[in-house]
Each structure stands twice: as structure tokens, then as C-alpha cells.
Design a protein around this motif. Structure first.
Motif, PDB file in Angstrom:
ATOM      1  N   ARG A  19       1.068   6.790   0.693  1.00 49.94           N
ATOM      2  CA  ARG A  19       0.269   5.704   1.249  1.00 49.94           C
ATOM      3  C   ARG A  19      -1.018   5.573   0.448  1.00 49.94           C
ATOM      4  O   ARG A  19      -1.649   6.560   0.112  1.00 49.94           O
ATOM      5  N   THR A  20      -1.378   4.333   0.089  1.00 48.22           N
ATOM      6  CA  THR A  20      -2.632   4.085  -0.608  1.00 48.22           C
ATOM      7  C   THR A  20      -3.580   3.306   0.294  1.00 48.22           C
ATOM      8  O   THR A  20      -3.187   2.810   1.357  1.00 48.22           O
ATOM      9  N   ALA A  21      -4.821   3.197  -0.157  1.00 49.06           N
ATOM     10  CA  ALA A  21      -5.831   2.444   0.585  1.00 49.06           C
ATOM     11  C   ALA A  21      -6.748   1.767  -0.424  1.00 49.06           C
ATOM     12  O   ALA A  21      -6.947   2.263  -1.537  1.00 49.06           O
TER      13      ALA A  21
ATOM     14  N   GLU B 234      -0.974  10.854   2.389  1.00 45.61           N
ATOM     15  CA  GLU B 234       0.072  10.649   3.391  1.00 45.61           C
ATOM     16  C   GLU B 234       1.325  10.121   2.684  1.00 45.61           C
ATOM     17  O   GLU B 234       1.235   9.235   1.826  1.00 45.61           O
ATOM     18  N   PHE B 235       2.476  10.637   3.066  1.00 44.57           N
ATOM     19  CA  PHE B 235       3.718  10.277   2.376  1.00 44.57           C
ATOM     20  C   PHE B 235       4.741   9.723   3.358  1.00 44.57           C
ATOM     21  O   PHE B 235       4.732  10.057   4.549  1.00 44.57           O
ATOM     22  N   GLU B 236       5.620   8.873   2.820  1.00 42.98           N
ATOM     23  CA  GLU B 236       6.696   8.275   3.614  1.00 42.98           C
ATOM     24  C   GLU B 236       7.939   8.209   2.744  1.00 42.98           C
ATOM     25  O   GLU B 236       7.850   7.892   1.554  1.00 42.98           O
ATOM     26  N   GLU B 237       9.087   8.500   3.308  1.00 47.08           N
ATOM     27  CA  GLU B 237      10.347   8.391   2.596  1.00 47.08           C
ATOM     28  C   GLU B 237      11.111   7.167   3.093  1.00 47.08           C
ATOM     29  O   GLU B 237      11.220   6.938   4.295  1.00 47.08           O
ATOM     30  N   VAL B 238      11.615   6.396   2.132  1.00 46.46           N
ATOM     31  CA  VAL B 238      12.417   5.217   2.447  1.00 46.46           C
ATOM     32  C   VAL B 238      13.827   5.451   1.922  1.00 46.46           C
ATOM     33  O   VAL B 238      14.014   5.721   0.731  1.00 46.46           O
ATOM     34  N   GLU B 239      14.794   5.365   2.795  1.00 46.60           N
ATOM     35  CA  GLU B 239      16.183   5.578   2.391  1.00 46.60           C
ATOM     36  C   GLU B 239      16.583   4.574   1.321  1.00 46.60           C
ATOM     37  O   GLU B 239      16.250   3.387   1.395  1.00 46.60           O
ATOM     38  N   ALA B 240      17.292   5.048   0.324  1.00 46.32           N
ATOM     39  CA  ALA B 240      17.761   4.143  -0.738  1.00 46.32           C
ATOM     40  C   ALA B 240      18.904   4.794  -1.493  1.00 46.32           C
ATOM     41  O   ALA B 240      18.791   5.922  -1.954  1.00 46.32           O
ATOM     42  N   GLN B 241      20.006   4.071  -1.602  1.00 42.05           N
ATOM     43  CA  GLN B 241      21.091   4.488  -2.494  1.00 42.05           C
ATOM     44  C   GLN B 241      21.073   3.672  -3.790  1.00 42.05           C
ATOM     45  O   GLN B 241      21.824   3.943  -4.725  1.00 42.05           O
TER      46      GLN B 241
ATOM     47  N   PHE C  89       0.822  -1.215   0.000  1.00 40.99           N
ATOM     48  CA  PHE C  89       0.000   0.000   0.000  1.00 40.99           C
ATOM     49  C   PHE C  89       0.857   1.267   0.000  1.00 40.99           C
ATOM     50  O   PHE C  89       0.566   2.233   0.691  1.00 40.99           O
ATOM     51  N   LEU C  90       1.906   1.235  -0.812  1.00 41.53           N
ATOM     52  CA  LEU C  90       2.754   2.406  -1.019  1.00 41.53           C
ATOM     53  C   LEU C  90       3.028   2.531  -2.515  1.00 41.53           C
ATOM     54  O   LEU C  90       3.475   1.570  -3.142  1.00 41.53           O
TER      55      LEU C  90
END
Length: 453
Positions: free
Chosen positions: A292-294, A306-313, A271-272
Motif C-alpha cells: 500500500r502506498t500513500a 502494509e501489504f495485500e495479496e491479489v489472486e492472479a493466475q 495506491f498499490l
């Protein structure tokens, strides 16, 4: 008697050639299988993960089909707009019929800002690298990232996540090229986030692939129970199709368990949906921003704001494939396929005499390897139904056709040349204390093919 060209030597091409010579409805059929690459087997050689040895063993069945006396292999012979290739109109001058089995070679794009930042790749690029595809970037991958994000929840996404999570020792006995094995041995990746925009019950991976993530000796698989529970079928998956039900049951068994201290972690997220790839001052990706999805109640999802950040290189995008147009053939850009009726190529809605399709370029990137067999059978049935009209066409002598094919490639590779490549890969592996190891570059492959004499 019919002389037929099959363009592409992956499973759909081999199954098509096999059906043509074994059908028996038309005596004297001969088939030339043409491929842009010097090696046969398509995605079985260059798409199946190296640790899936059972699936890779399918090459033995494909080999048996290709060694039929009525089938001739011509590798290193491109078709289409390649400057040294053959256009479709020229093939129709050489053969009674041509069947295009060229797959779906392009990756779908995310269509979000930052997609082309340094450190962002299609999953296909990563698969090509560890599969030793000769078109892969020569400098390969330097796995200095600590956190990697795999966008997508299909079998390819599972493959790349699993390869990232495996120790090099587990891949030593496979045919991974030695440079890739060394890079994986030096990998600094500790966290792999595999992310889907919908829920667990709608993920596209198979249960067998999913379970393999739980069997890795050096990695643990983590699921956020609260996040996965947004799926309406999470608590009671009984009403789902069999694969979806089994997937949810496996994920429920992993949900909520704490990290166990293994050196690597695979985070299965749901759900992202990606909103943007974020770059640092060096122009390389540093994180992925997800919305974020529903569930929308109709099988899809809606954004929640609603937003979320995920670390990624390192970001590997695995959101599907599309067919690529072949110059000289009609193409449906919306569907990414050649328009057809039961395998007969349609030009302006009318079947084009002598032109056929099978595999992903016919039906889109759907199904498993075995699906190509029934797909090929349908096309071959159509072709043989047209046999009378096809036989009335008058292509040049077979000797002329083979001379043209040999002249089309800079150095066409026939079956003995491919066997020489196999022998060279066995010798390469022996010298490295391993089993057969793939040769990863065009020069090496063609040099090996030349050594057949």
C-alpha cells in the motif's frame, strides 16, 4: 535531388516520408521506406486494439501517403545487427540521408521477485498476440485463469483489460486472428484487476479509454471509494488538468457501487505498488503481493509497509516502453533514445552528417499518434536545412541502392506484395464468415506477398 531512406513504416516514418515529398523546398526528393516487417503502419496495425476501429481507420491516411509516386516501400528489410540486415554505415553509402523512426520496442520491467514466473507476461506480448504480430509466441495464450492482474493504469493497460473482459461475439467483427478469437471465446477469466501505484488523478489513461470500460455489455467496472479517496484531488478535482479532472469525475461515478451480477468484473485499484509475484508449487504465478502506498505531498507516493495479496493466475505488466539500441548508432541508455539535436543524430555531441531520428526513438514513448506528425516535421525541417551539404555526398546510383535492398532481405516485400497480403487477409476473413482477418505468422505473410504475381 536527394535520395532518403526512412527506417520504420509506423506513423512517425510515414509522416516523415510524407513531409519530405510534400515539402517542396527541395525538388526531386525520393524516399525509400524500409521496415523489418513485411507490413507497413507499425503500431497502427500491431498496437491499436482491434475494437478501436476509428483509430485503425487511420491506415487509410497512411496508405494515401505511402502511395505517393516518390515513395517506395521495402518490407522484410531489417536494419542493424540482424545477420541479414543493413548496418547504418551501409545505408549512408546508399542514401544522402537516413531517418530512423524505429519506435520503442522494449518493455520496462517491474524489477520485483517472481516477475518471470509462468503466467507473467508483458502487456506487449498479449497485444502482439491479439494483433497477430508475426513475432508473437506461436502457442499464444490459453486463458484458463480465473483472476488476472494488469499492472499499470495507462491506455495499453485499459486496452488489455477491455479485451479480456469482452465477449468473443463483440470481437467477431474485428480483425483479431482466428486462434486468438477462439481462445478469448473459451476464456475462464471472471475478475480483472487493473492496478496503479498512484492515485486516480495521476493515472495515464485518457478519459475516452476509461469510459469504454463502463460500456462493456458483459462486464462491470468497480472502484473502491475508500481507496480512491486517498487521492487529495478526489473530493474536489476542479484544480486538476482537464484529463485528470474528467477521469476523477468518471471514477467517482463508479465508486462504491455494488456488483451487478455481470459475468466479468474489472476492479480499478489505486495506491498499490507491486512488491513480488508469488508462485505456486507448479512454478506458475498464483498471486501478486502489493505494498500500500500513500501520497507524499509532492506528487509522488511512499510505501506504508502494509501489504495485500491479489489472486492472479495471469499477470500482464504494462509499465511503459524503452527504445532499443540500433547497432552502429549512438544510444542514450538512461533515456532509451538516440541522442539528437532537433532530429539530427549526435555522435559524441556533434551532428552526424546524413543521420536523423523521429518518433519514439527520438523523444521517448510519449504522446499520441498525432504527436508524431509535429515530431516528424521538426526532423524534416532540420534535414532540408542541411540539403546543400547532403547533396554534396555521393551515394551510389539508385538502381544499386534498390538492388542492395532487394538482396538484404531474404524476400523483400514491396508495395504490390503488401496489397497481396491485404487481399489474402480479406479472403481469409470471408472464408471464416468475418471481415478481413490478420495473418499471424511470417510464413503466411510472405507466402501471401509472393502471390502478387
Amino acid at each position: 535531388m536527394l535520395r532518403i531512406a526512412v527506417v520504420g513504416s509506423g506513423p512517425s516514418g510515414v509522416y516523415t516520408a510524407q513531409a519530405l515529398v510534400q515539402q517542396g523546398a527541395v525538388p526531386g526528393v525520393t524516399v525509400d521506406v524500409l521496415d523489418r516487417l513485411p507490413c507497413p503502419y507499425g503500431l497502427v496495425r500491431y498496437g491499436v486494439a482491434p475494437d478501436h476501429e476509428k483509430i485503425k481507420s487511420l491506415q487509410g491516411n497512411l496508405r494515401a501517403a505511402m502511395e505517393h509516386p516518390a515513395i517506395t516501400f521495402f518490407g522484410n528489410v531489417p536494419v542493424g545487427d540482424d545477420p541479414r540486415g543493413l548496418p547504418p554505415r551501409r545505408l549512408l553509402e546508399l542514401y544522402h540521408a537516413v531517418v530512423y523512426c524505429v519506435g520503442a520496442a522494449a518493455d520496462r520491467r517491474l524489477g520485483v521477485p517472481g516477475e518471470d514466473l509462468a503466467g507473467s507476461f508483458s502487456a506487449t506480448e498479449f497485444v502482439s498476440w491479439y494483433s497477430a504480430h508475426p513475432d508473437a509466441a506461436p502457442d499464444g495464450f490459453v486463458l484458463g485463469a480465473r483472476s488476472a492482474v494488469v499492472i499499470g493504469v495507462g491506455n495499453v493497460a485499459v486496452d488489455v483489460a477491455r479485451v479480456l473482459a469482452r465477449g468473443a461475439g463483440e470481437l467477431h467483427g474485428t480483425d483479431v486472428p482466428h486462434a486468438a478469437l477462439s481462445a478469448l471465446a473459451a476464456s475462464r477469466v471472471t475478475d480483472i484487476h487493473m492496478v496503479g501505484r498512484r492515485g486516480p488523478s495521476q493515472a495515464k489513461f485518457t478519459t475516452k479509454e476509461l469510459r469504454e470500460l463502463g460500456d462493456l455489455s458483459g462486464a462491470e467496472t468497480l472502484v473502491r471509494a475508500q481507496e480512491a479517496a486517498l487521492d487529495p484531488a478526489w473530493d474536489d478535482p476542479a484544480g486538476l488538468p482537464a484529463v485528470g479532472r474528467r477521469n476523477v469525475e468518471v471514477l467517482r461515478g463508479w465508486a462504491g457501487r455494488p456488483p451487478g451480477g455481470r459475468p466479468r468484473r474489472i476492479h480499478l485499484r489505486f495506491f498499490l505498488r507491486p512488491a513480488a509475484l508469488l508462485g505456486g508449487d507448479d512454478g506458475a504465478v498464483r498471486a501478486v503481493r502489493f505494498e500500500r502506498t500513500a501520497p507524499d505531498g509532492r506528487g509522488g507516493v511512499v510505501g506504508t509497509g502494509e501489504f495485500e495479496e491479489v489472486e492472479a493466475q495471469l499477470v500482464l505488466r504494462s509499465v511503459g516502453y524503452r527504445g532499443v539500441p540500433i547497432a552502429g548508432l549512438p544510444f542514450d541508455a538512461d533515456l532509451g533514445v538516440v541522442p539528437h539535436a532537433a532530429g539530427r543524430v549526435l555522435r559524441e555531441g556533434v551532428p552526424s552528417p546524413g543521420e536523423y531520428v523521429a518518433g519514439w526513438i527520438k523523444r521517448g514513448p510519449t504522446g499520441v499518434i498525432g504527436t508524431n506528425r509535429s515530431c516528424a516535421k521538426e526532423t524534416v525541417t532540420s534535414l532540408l536545412a542541411d540539403a546543400g551539404a547532403l547533396a554534396a555526398r555521393r551515394p551510389g546510383p539508385v538502381e544499386d541502392a534498390h538492388a542492395v535492398l532487394r538482396a538484404a532481405g531474404r524476400e523483400p516485400v514491396e508495395w504490390p506484395g503488401w496489397l497481396a497480403i491485404e487481399a489474402a487477409e480479406a479472403a481469409l476473413g470471408q472464408g471464416l464468415g468475418r471481415g478481413p482477418v490478420k495473418i499471424p505468422d511470417w510464413e503466411g505473410l510472405l507466402s501471401a506477398a509472393r502471390s502478387r504475381s
